[in-house]
Design a protein around this motif. Sequence first.
Motif, PDB file in Angstrom:
ATOM      1  N   ASP A 605       0.817  -1.221   0.000  1.00  0.00           N
ATOM      2  CA  ASP A 605       0.000   0.000   0.000  1.00  0.00           C
ATOM      3  C   ASP A 605       0.846   1.264   0.000  1.00  0.00           C
ATOM      4  N   GLU A 606       2.157   1.185  -0.283  1.00  0.00           N
ATOM      5  CA  GLU A 606       2.975   2.404  -0.309  1.00  0.00           C
ATOM      6  C   GLU A 606       2.503   3.299  -1.444  1.00  0.00           C
ATOM      7  N   PRO A 607       2.293   4.583  -1.196  1.00  0.00           N
ATOM      8  CA  PRO A 607       1.859   5.494  -2.266  1.00  0.00           C
ATOM      9  C   PRO A 607       2.854   5.494  -3.424  1.00  0.00           C
ATOM     10  N   GLY A 608       2.323   5.335  -4.636  1.00  0.00           N
ATOM     11  CA  GLY A 608       3.185   5.358  -5.806  1.00  0.00           C
ATOM     12  C   GLY A 608       3.729   4.010  -6.210  1.00  0.00           C
ATOM     13  N   ARG A 609       3.446   2.981  -5.432  1.00  0.00           N
ATOM     14  CA  ARG A 609       3.928   1.646  -5.805  1.00  0.00           C
ATOM     15  C   ARG A 609       2.933   0.970  -6.730  1.00  0.00           C
ATOM     16  N   ALA A 613       4.649  -4.348  -8.532  1.00  0.00           N
ATOM     17  CA  ALA A 613       6.042  -3.917  -8.398  1.00  0.00           C
ATOM     18  C   ALA A 613       6.888  -4.987  -7.692  1.00  0.00           C
ATOM     19  N   PRO A 614       8.092  -5.279  -8.198  1.00  0.00           N
ATOM     20  CA  PRO A 614       8.956  -6.324  -7.597  1.00  0.00           C
ATOM     21  C   PRO A 614       9.723  -5.774  -6.391  1.00  0.00           C
ATOM     22  N   GLU A 615       9.017  -5.416  -5.351  1.00  0.00           N
ATOM     23  CA  GLU A 615       9.635  -4.743  -4.208  1.00  0.00           C
ATOM     24  C   GLU A 615       9.279  -5.455  -2.904  1.00  0.00           C
ATOM     25  N   THR A 616       9.345  -6.780  -2.894  1.00  0.00           N
ATOM     26  CA  THR A 616       8.964  -7.568  -1.727  1.00  0.00           C
ATOM     27  C   THR A 616       9.605  -7.027  -0.458  1.00  0.00           C
ATOM     28  N   LEU A 617       8.796  -6.747   0.543  1.00  0.00           N
ATOM     29  CA  LEU A 617       9.299  -6.250   1.819  1.00  0.00           C
ATOM     30  C   LEU A 617      10.000  -7.391   2.561  1.00  0.00           C
ATOM     31  N   GLU A 696      17.617   5.784   7.088  1.00  0.00           N
ATOM     32  CA  GLU A 696      16.784   5.439   8.234  1.00  0.00           C
ATOM     33  C   GLU A 696      15.313   5.797   8.063  1.00  0.00           C
ATOM     34  N   SER A 697      14.930   6.331   6.906  1.00  0.00           N
ATOM     35  CA  SER A 697      13.512   6.599   6.656  1.00  0.00           C
ATOM     36  C   SER A 697      12.806   5.296   6.301  1.00  0.00           C
ATOM     37  N   ILE A 698      11.548   5.177   6.699  1.00  0.00           N
ATOM     38  CA  ILE A 698      10.763   3.993   6.327  1.00  0.00           C
ATOM     39  C   ILE A 698       9.665   4.369   5.336  1.00  0.00           C
ATOM     40  N   GLN A 699       9.716   5.595   4.814  1.00  0.00           N
ATOM     41  CA  GLN A 699       8.686   6.057   3.895  1.00  0.00           C
ATOM     42  C   GLN A 699       9.170   5.936   2.458  1.00  0.00           C
ATOM     43  N   ALA A 700       8.333   6.343   1.509  1.00  0.00           N
ATOM     44  CA  ALA A 700       8.637   6.136   0.092  1.00  0.00           C
ATOM     45  C   ALA A 700       9.892   6.883  -0.338  1.00  0.00           C
ATOM     46  N   TYR A 701      10.126   8.079   0.249  1.00  0.00           N
ATOM     47  CA  TYR A 701      11.300   8.881  -0.057  1.00  0.00           C
ATOM     48  C   TYR A 701      12.057   9.136   1.240  1.00  0.00           C
ATOM     49  N   TYR A 702      13.327   9.486   1.145  1.00  0.00           N
ATOM     50  CA  TYR A 702      14.092   9.648   2.378  1.00  0.00           C
ATOM     51  C   TYR A 702      13.710  10.890   3.164  1.00  0.00           C
ATOM     52  N   ASP A 803       0.605   4.746 -12.710  1.00  0.00           N
ATOM     53  CA  ASP A 803       0.388   4.558 -11.281  1.00  0.00           C
ATOM     54  C   ASP A 803       1.698   4.272 -10.549  1.00  0.00           C
ATOM     55  N   LEU A 804       2.854   4.397 -11.239  1.00  0.00           N
ATOM     56  CA  LEU A 804       4.130   4.030 -10.637  1.00  0.00           C
ATOM     57  C   LEU A 804       5.030   5.251 -10.486  1.00  0.00           C
ATOM     58  N   GLU A 805       5.434   5.524  -9.270  1.00  0.00           N
ATOM     59  CA  GLU A 805       6.399   6.603  -9.015  1.00  0.00           C
ATOM     60  C   GLU A 805       7.789   5.971  -8.982  1.00  0.00           C
ATOM     61  N   ALA A 806       8.582   6.306  -9.988  1.00  0.00           N
ATOM     62  CA  ALA A 806       9.828   5.579 -10.223  1.00  0.00           C
ATOM     63  C   ALA A 806      11.026   6.175  -9.502  1.00  0.00           C
ATOM     64  N   ASN A 807      10.831   7.186  -8.680  1.00  0.00           N
ATOM     65  CA  ASN A 807      11.965   7.775  -7.974  1.00  0.00           C
ATOM     66  C   ASN A 807      11.916   7.484  -6.480  1.00  0.00           C
ATOM     67  N   ARG A 808      11.206   6.425  -6.087  1.00  0.00           N
ATOM     68  CA  ARG A 808      11.133   6.049  -4.676  1.00  0.00           C
ATOM     69  C   ARG A 808      12.357   5.229  -4.269  1.00  0.00           C
ATOM     70  N   CYS A 809      12.592   5.128  -2.952  1.00  0.00           N
ATOM     71  CA  CYS A 809      13.751   4.382  -2.443  1.00  0.00           C
ATOM     72  C   CYS A 809      13.715   2.905  -2.827  1.00  0.00           C
ATOM     73  N   ALA A 810      12.512   2.315  -2.866  1.00  0.00           N
ATOM     74  CA  ALA A 810      12.403   0.873  -3.087  1.00  0.00           C
ATOM     75  C   ALA A 810      12.325   0.491  -4.557  1.00  0.00           C
ATOM     76  N   PHE A 811      12.243   1.468  -5.457  1.00  0.00           N
ATOM     77  CA  PHE A 811      12.069   1.171  -6.885  1.00  0.00           C
ATOM     78  C   PHE A 811      13.254   0.370  -7.411  1.00  0.00           C
TER      79      PHE A 811
END
Length: 828
Positions: A605-609, A613-617, A696-702, A803-811
Amino acid sequence: MSDLDGARGGQGAQGPTSVDRDLGAPKDVPKVALAPGVAEVLRRLEEHRERGTRHVVGGSIAVGGMGEVLRVSDQDLGRELAMKIPRRDHASPDSARRMNVLARFLEEAQVTGQLHHPSIVPVHELSLDADGHPYFTMPLVRGWDFGEIIGFVHAGEREWTLARALGIVLKVCEALAYAHARGVIHRDIKPANIRVGRFGETYLMDWGLARVLGHKDSRDLRVRGEDSARSTAVRTERSRLKSEEPDSPLVTMDGDVVGTPYYMSPEQARGDIELVGPRSDVYSLGALLYHLLAGRAPYAPAQGTLSQRAIWSLVLDGPPKPLGETAPQVPEELADICRKAMERDSARRYADARALALDIEAYLDRRPVQAHSPSVTYAMRLVFERNRKPILVAAAACALIVGVWGWQWSRTLDARAAERATQQLVNDGLLAFGLQSEVEDLYPAIPRMLPRIDRWLQAAGELEGRRSAFQRELQGGGVSEEKNAALIEHLSQLDRLQDSRASIDARRAIAAELEQLSLIAHAQRWREVSADTATAGAFGATGIAPQVGLVPLWKNRRGLWEFWHVNSGLRPVGESEATLDPRPEDGIVLVLLPGVTVEVGSPIDEPGRGVNAPETLHTAALAPYFIGKHEVTQAQWSRLMGGNPSRYRPENRVQGQFTLLNPVESVSWNEAREFCSRLDLRLPGESEWEHACRAESIQAYYWGSSFAGLEEHENILDLAAGPNAPLPPAPWDDGYPRHAPIARFAPNGFGLFDMLGNVSEWCQDEYYRDPVAGPSPEGDESPGMPLRAFRGGCWYFPTNSGDLEANRCAFRQRDLERGISPARGLRV
C-alpha cells in the motif's frame, strides 16, 4: 570494502610499524564480559528480560555437542529466526558442571555478537526465556551445508562447478581472516559449519569452540585416551582401524563429544593447545579444500567408514594420502595449495587465511600460484591460458615471419645456432605479447599486489636485457628484407612494452607508499576514528580498524565519518563537509555506515507503488560498509579507465552544458565492476544501496511520503527538458535538461547526494523479480544471460508514470550485464 575491522587494514604489511603497535590486532579483540561470573551475567539478563516471550518455537533445526538450534517465529517483527539454546541434557544438576556449560554458551554469544562480517551470521539478541533459560537469536539461514555442495560438484548437479565452489572457500577464508584480525580463532571448521544460500551467500557458522587470543581458554579440547591412541599397535596395524565401531565416541577432557576429526590440525589432535592458533584454522581450510577436490575427507577410506577415534589416530600418525593418489585429475596447483595449507609443521603453512585465499584467487585467475614450484615453462603456460586466442594469432604471425627469414639465416648460420635464435625470438615474442596483455590486470595499486607487479617487472626487464642482441643484428646489415622486417617488428613490440613499464612502475610506487600515505601519516586521526566508532556500538567493541588506502577526513553533520580514497584522485579540498567543493581532480569520498538489520522493499500500500512492483518487503542484516558520497564522475572514470564513454560529456553540446564533474554514464555492469576492481572497491548490494538511500527513513522517499521534495533534493525529468520530453515532466525547472554535476542538490540524511536522481546506479546483485524467493520459471531471469539490478531514479524519469512513481527508495530495475544507458552510472 566491507572487511572493516582489520581484515584489510593489515594487507601488504612488510613488518611491524608504529601503526601496528598503536592500533594493531592485539587490542582489536572481542570483549568477553564473563569476568564478573556467569551468575552476574544471568542476573543482568534477568533484569532486562520481558515476562513471556515474543518467539514461537517451530521445531529443532540442529543439535550440536553443547547446544541446540531451533526455528522460531518472531511475533513482533513477523520474521523467522534461528534460536540457539544450551542443550538441556547438559544442564546437569551438578552446579559446577551447569555453570561451565552456561559460561561457554554465553561466551559464544558474546564473541559471535562482536564479529561483524558478511559471512558471519550476526547475533540479534541475548536473553532469557519464560523459564529463565538463556538463548540468543540469529537470522535463519536457508540453503545447503558445504558437504552437500561438494556432492553437487562431483555429481555435476545444480550448476555447481569446481570454480564456483572454490569461490565459497574464498568467502570462508575472508571471514576467517577478519576473525583472526580480531584475535578470534574458530577451531571447528568443517563442511557442516558452512552454510551456502541459493544466491551464493556464505556463512561460517557455530563459533562455540572459538577462542579469543589473550583470554583464558574456557575449554579443554584435549582428547581423552591420548596415550592409548598413540600406541604402536594402533600406529602400525592400520587394518584394525576399519574394524572399530563407526560411532566410537571421541571425548574431550571437559567431557564433550568431539565431532569428526577429519579437519582437525595435528597440534589440536595432539593436545598441544598452546600451539593452536590462526594457522590451525588454515590447516582445517586445507582439509576442507582436500574434501572438495577429492570428493572425500582426508583420511576417509574409499569404501566403508572409520570410527572417530580411528580417524583421530590417523591424524596423529601422519599426513593423509596425497591428492595425486586420491584424485589424480586434480590440477597440480590446487594440489600444491592444499598440501601447503595442510603441512604438519604449522610454520610451513600459509601465514594466514588471506594468504591461502590469494593463492586460490591466483589459480582461478590463471596467475602463478605461490605454493607451486616456479619455472619459466609454468609462467609461459599461464600466460598462454590467460590469453589463448590472441596469443595463437600472434604466434601464427610470428611463426610466419620467422619462417620466411629463418630459411635465409640457415644458409649462413650453423643450423643449431639458427634453431636456438629462432626459438628465442618466438619465446620472447610470445612473452612480450603476454606481458602486454597483463598490463590492465595489474590493479589495484595496493600492497598485496606488489609481488605480482614485481614478477611482471622482472620478466619485462629480462626481455629488455635481450634487446641489444636484436639491435646488433638489425644494425649489422646484410640481412634479407623479410628478416629486417621481423627484427623491426620485434623491437617495436619491446618499445610498446617499455611504455607500459612506465605505467607499471608508477603503479608499484603507489602501492609501496600506500600504507605510509593512508595509515602511518594519519595514525592519530585513525586512532580517533577507532575510538569514536567503538563508542558507537554498531562497529564492534574496538571500532573500525585502519584501512589501507583510506584517509579519514571529518565527521559530517549526521555524525558519520567520511574518508578520502587515495588511489582515486587528489585529496578533496576543505576542512569539513560544509566547505567541501568538489573538483574534477578529486578522489572519491566514502561515507562509513554502521552495521544494522533493516527492512528493505515496500509494503503493497505504499503510495506510488505499482500493483505488481517487484519490491517484496523483507529484512536484511548488513555489516558496516563504506559507500560513495557522490556518483562516480566522468573525471574519476577517465583517470582510471583511460577514456570517457558518457554520451553527455563536455564536448557534447546537445541540450545542456556538461563538465567532468557530471556523473559518468553509458557504462555496462561489467565495466562498472572493472572500475571498482581497479580501486579495490565494489558495487553496493541492493540492500546496502537502499539502506544508504533511505537514511533510516521507512517512507517512500528519504524525506517523507510525498514526491514534492524531489524539487529540492534530486535532478529528475522536469520542465528543463523542454517540449520534447519523453514523458510528462515534473512541474518545475531545475536548470538541468540532462544529468547535473554532482552535489548540486540537497543531500539525504546520511550526507549522500543524488540517490534518487541524476543517474540510476548499478548494484552488485543478480536481479530476481522476487528478491526473497530468488530464481523461478516465471521470473525475469534470462538463462545464460544474467540480469543485474540497478537502483534509483534519474534525469529521464518524471515524478510519476501512470500509477508508478519511479523515484522512490524501493524502486528496482534490471538490465543485461552488457547493457548501457545515458541515464545509468554507478556509485562505489
